[in-house]
Design an enzyme around this catalytic site. Structure first.
Site, PDB file in Angstrom:
ATOM      1  N   LEU A  33     -32.942  12.735  47.084  1.00 24.86           N
ATOM      2  CA  LEU A  33     -32.937  13.237  45.706  1.00 24.86           C
ATOM      3  C   LEU A  33     -31.532  13.472  45.175  1.00 24.86           C
ATOM      4  O   LEU A  33     -30.634  13.924  45.893  1.00 24.86           O
ATOM      5  CB  LEU A  33     -33.745  14.538  45.641  1.00 24.86           C
ATOM      6  CG  LEU A  33     -35.203  14.406  46.102  1.00 24.86           C
ATOM      7  CD1 LEU A  33     -35.889  15.770  46.040  1.00 24.86           C
ATOM      8  CD2 LEU A  33     -35.968  13.386  45.266  1.00 24.86           C
ATOM      9  N   GLY A  36     -30.669  13.137  38.956  1.00 24.91           N
ATOM     10  CA  GLY A  36     -31.632  12.419  38.109  1.00 24.91           C
ATOM     11  C   GLY A  36     -33.056  12.848  38.445  1.00 24.91           C
ATOM     12  O   GLY A  36     -33.844  13.198  37.560  1.00 24.91           O
ATOM     13  N   HIS A  37     -33.381  12.852  39.746  1.00 21.38           N
ATOM     14  CA  HIS A  37     -34.714  13.294  40.169  1.00 21.38           C
ATOM     15  C   HIS A  37     -34.948  14.752  39.779  1.00 21.38           C
ATOM     16  O   HIS A  37     -36.029  15.128  39.330  1.00 21.38           O
ATOM     17  CB  HIS A  37     -34.859  13.191  41.688  1.00 21.38           C
ATOM     18  CG  HIS A  37     -34.708  11.806  42.240  1.00 21.38           C
ATOM     19  ND1 HIS A  37     -33.656  11.441  43.045  1.00 21.38           N
ATOM     20  CD2 HIS A  37     -35.474  10.703  42.109  1.00 21.38           C
ATOM     21  CE1 HIS A  37     -33.797  10.176  43.407  1.00 21.38           C
ATOM     22  NE2 HIS A  37     -34.886   9.698  42.845  1.00 21.38           N
ATOM     23  N   LYS A 148     -34.378   5.514  33.362  1.00 22.31           N
ATOM     24  CA  LYS A 148     -33.521   4.643  34.184  1.00 22.31           C
ATOM     25  C   LYS A 148     -34.292   3.386  34.604  1.00 22.31           C
ATOM     26  O   LYS A 148     -33.749   2.290  34.642  1.00 22.31           O
ATOM     27  CB  LYS A 148     -33.061   5.440  35.400  1.00 22.31           C
ATOM     28  CG  LYS A 148     -32.607   4.635  36.576  1.00 22.31           C
ATOM     29  CD  LYS A 148     -31.137   4.461  36.530  1.00 22.31           C
ATOM     30  CE  LYS A 148     -30.545   3.676  37.680  1.00 22.31           C
ATOM     31  NZ  LYS A 148     -31.359   3.363  38.789  1.00 22.31           N
ATOM     32  N   GLN A 152     -40.412  -0.059  34.615  1.00 19.21           N
ATOM     33  CA  GLN A 152     -41.412   0.630  35.443  1.00 19.21           C
ATOM     34  C   GLN A 152     -42.240   1.591  34.589  1.00 19.21           C
ATOM     35  O   GLN A 152     -43.462   1.687  34.742  1.00 19.21           O
ATOM     36  CB  GLN A 152     -40.688   1.390  36.551  1.00 19.21           C
ATOM     37  CG  GLN A 152     -41.566   2.340  37.316  1.00 19.21           C
ATOM     38  CD  GLN A 152     -40.843   2.934  38.506  1.00 19.21           C
ATOM     39  OE1 GLN A 152     -40.737   2.304  39.543  1.00 19.21           O
ATOM     40  NE2 GLN A 152     -40.323   4.144  38.365  1.00 19.21           N
ATOM     41  N   VAL A 175     -29.851  10.282  33.726  1.00 16.46           N
ATOM     42  CA  VAL A 175     -28.760  11.187  34.084  1.00 16.46           C
ATOM     43  C   VAL A 175     -27.633  10.345  34.686  1.00 16.46           C
ATOM     44  O   VAL A 175     -27.874   9.487  35.540  1.00 16.46           O
ATOM     45  CB  VAL A 175     -29.232  12.256  35.097  1.00 16.46           C
ATOM     46  CG1 VAL A 175     -28.075  13.149  35.521  1.00 16.46           C
ATOM     47  CG2 VAL A 175     -30.361  13.083  34.496  1.00 16.46           C
ATOM     48  N   LEU A 183     -27.021   7.726  37.820  1.00 16.28           N
ATOM     49  CA  LEU A 183     -27.247   8.179  39.197  1.00 16.28           C
ATOM     50  C   LEU A 183     -28.349   7.339  39.833  1.00 16.28           C
ATOM     51  O   LEU A 183     -29.335   6.998  39.187  1.00 16.28           O
ATOM     52  CB  LEU A 183     -27.658   9.647  39.218  1.00 16.28           C
ATOM     53  CG  LEU A 183     -26.659  10.659  38.677  1.00 16.28           C
ATOM     54  CD1 LEU A 183     -27.141  12.077  38.953  1.00 16.28           C
ATOM     55  CD2 LEU A 183     -25.276  10.456  39.284  1.00 16.28           C
ATOM     56  N   SER A 184     -28.144   6.987  41.092  1.00 18.41           N
ATOM     57  CA  SER A 184     -29.128   6.201  41.829  1.00 18.41           C
ATOM     58  C   SER A 184     -28.930   6.463  43.317  1.00 18.41           C
ATOM     59  O   SER A 184     -27.791   6.644  43.782  1.00 18.41           O
ATOM     60  CB  SER A 184     -28.916   4.707  41.546  1.00 18.41           C
ATOM     61  OG  SER A 184     -29.554   3.927  42.541  1.00 18.41           O
TER      62      SER A 184
HETATM   63  P1  AMP Z   1     -36.786   6.570  42.772  1.00 16.93           P
HETATM   64  O1  AMP Z   1     -36.697   7.666  43.784  1.00 16.93           O
HETATM   65  O2  AMP Z   1     -35.544   5.762  42.643  1.00 16.93           O
HETATM   66  O3  AMP Z   1     -38.037   5.740  42.919  1.00 16.93           O
HETATM   67  O4  AMP Z   1     -36.928   7.290  41.369  1.00 16.93           O
HETATM   68  C1  AMP Z   1     -37.924   8.251  41.141  1.00 16.93           C
HETATM   69  C2  AMP Z   1     -37.919   8.609  39.681  1.00 16.93           C
HETATM   70  O5  AMP Z   1     -36.642   9.115  39.327  1.00 16.93           O
HETATM   71  C3  AMP Z   1     -38.187   7.400  38.751  1.00 16.93           C
HETATM   72  O6  AMP Z   1     -39.022   7.817  37.694  1.00 16.93           O
HETATM   73  C4  AMP Z   1     -36.801   7.068  38.264  1.00 16.93           C
HETATM   74  O7  AMP Z   1     -36.795   6.446  36.997  1.00 16.93           O
HETATM   75  C5  AMP Z   1     -36.168   8.431  38.188  1.00 16.93           C
HETATM   76  N1  AMP Z   1     -34.703   8.339  38.217  1.00 16.93           N
HETATM   77  C6  AMP Z   1     -33.941   7.727  39.152  1.00 16.93           C
HETATM   78  N2  AMP Z   1     -32.631   7.808  38.806  1.00 16.93           N
HETATM   79  C7  AMP Z   1     -32.588   8.479  37.631  1.00 16.93           C
HETATM   80  C8  AMP Z   1     -31.536   8.879  36.755  1.00 16.93           C
HETATM   81  N3  AMP Z   1     -30.252   8.599  37.016  1.00 16.93           N
HETATM   82  N4  AMP Z   1     -31.854   9.554  35.638  1.00 16.93           N
HETATM   83  C9  AMP Z   1     -33.155   9.832  35.342  1.00 16.93           C
HETATM   84  N5  AMP Z   1     -34.184   9.496  36.123  1.00 16.93           N
HETATM   85  C10 AMP Z   1     -33.914   8.829  37.253  1.00 16.93           C
END
Ligand code: AMP
Length: 286
Positions: A33, A36-37, A148, A152, A175, A183-184
């Site tokens: 996490l 963003g999460h 982001k 999806q 974010v 953020l990723s």
């Molecule tokens: P993930 O863990 O990458 O599958 O992401 C889980 C959720 O968090 C998804 O709905 C993503 O779109 C969201 N998410 C991931 N990165 C960001 C970010 N930088 N800003 C906002 N939401 C994010």
């Protein structure tokens, strides 16, 4: 905070919540996490009485040769962050696929054919499958997804509509780090030099947005401008796509019209694939 690891327990817990008259909001994640999460979890807190966050690295949404094996996992830290935030429940299933699982759910539409859909065959089918399972198990009133992953979000909205799942899908803003990089969980794979160049994804999108706001509406010209910006600022990045599409249908466009456009791109730095997007939207009168 409840930590739940089986579908049966999760179903019982959320049934109790609903029977008590409380509203439940789910935030699906793959863990590792970041802010963003956490912003999604805060939005969930504003939207419902009870917040559940799921953490599951979903194998079916990774293609062969994808980064499923090396995808970052840090459950201990994730749980600390969720506890600090006051999340009510962390759902961390061991697997979402019983042995011999042979039920498939797939959104077959333009929404899954273009952008990441055409570059990652099977990806959105994996997403649809796991999100449907999560919604059936947890039966939340709402679920929060990040802009982001814009495509999806559209796919999940279509899934919910088509299967009458009755879950309200809430979109939360992207974010970013101070230099603009979205953020990723995958940003940690970047070398220092790649990390230095990575904000170019956002700069390219901002350049497209600025030109559009200044009156340029030709998609060809806007895309060319985005390409140039990326080449200049991220010479080590390999552009997979930079496209402008209709923000609701993802149909291709020649001009940005009254509905605006989604400008989206994917860039690879070595084995690390990054995506980002920006919405070109007219300010509408109230
Ligand atoms: P993930 O863990 O990458 O599958 O992401 C889980 C959720 O968090 C998804 O709905 C993503 O779109 C969201 N998410 C991931 N990165 C960001 C970010 N930088 N800003 C906002 N939401 C994010």
């Amino acid at each position: 905070m409840e930590v739940i690891r089986s579908a049966a327990e999760m179903r019982a817990w959320s049934e109790q919540v609903r029977c008590g008259g409380a509203e439940l909001c789910l935030v699906p994640t793959m863990g590792s996490l970041h802010e963003g999460h956490l912003s999604l979890a805060r939005e969930a807190r504003r939207r419902a009485d009870v917040v559940a966050v799921s953490i599951y690295v979903n194998p079916t949404q990774f293609g062969p040769g994808g980064d499923y094996e090396r995808y970052p996992r840090d459950e201990k830290r994730d749980l600390e962050l969720l506890r600090e935030l006051g999340v009510d429940c962390a759902f961390i299933p061991k697997s979402m696929y019983p042995p011999g699982d042979s039920t498939f759910i797939e959104v077959r539409s333009k929404l899954t054919e273009v952008l990441c859909g055409s570059r990652r065959p099977g990806h959105f089918a994996g997403v649809a499958r796991v999100v449907a399972k999560l919604f059936i198990i947890v039966a939340p009133h709402r679920a929060v997804f990040g802009l982001k992953d814009y495509q999806q979000l559209l796919v999940v909205r279509r899934l919910v509509r088509d299967l009458h799942l009755g879950v309200e899908i809430v979109a939360a803003p992207i974010v970013r780090d101070a230099d603009g990089l979205a953020l990723s969980s995958r940003n940690r794979y970047l070398t220092p030099e790649q990390r230095r160049q990575a904000p170019a994804l956002h700069s390219a999108l901002r350049a497209v947005e600025a030109a559009w706001k200044a009156g340029e509406d030709s998609v060809h010209n806007l895309v060319s401008l985005g390409h140039r910006t990326l080449k200049e600022q991220a010479p080590d990045g390999r552009l997979e796509y930079l496209e402008l599409r209709h923000p609701a249908t993802l149909e291709g466009l020649e001009f940005v019209g009254w509905d605006g456009a989604l400008a989206a791109l994917a860039v690879r730095f070595g084995d690390t694939r990054l995506i980002d997007n920006i919405l070109l939207q007219h300010e509408r009168d109230a």
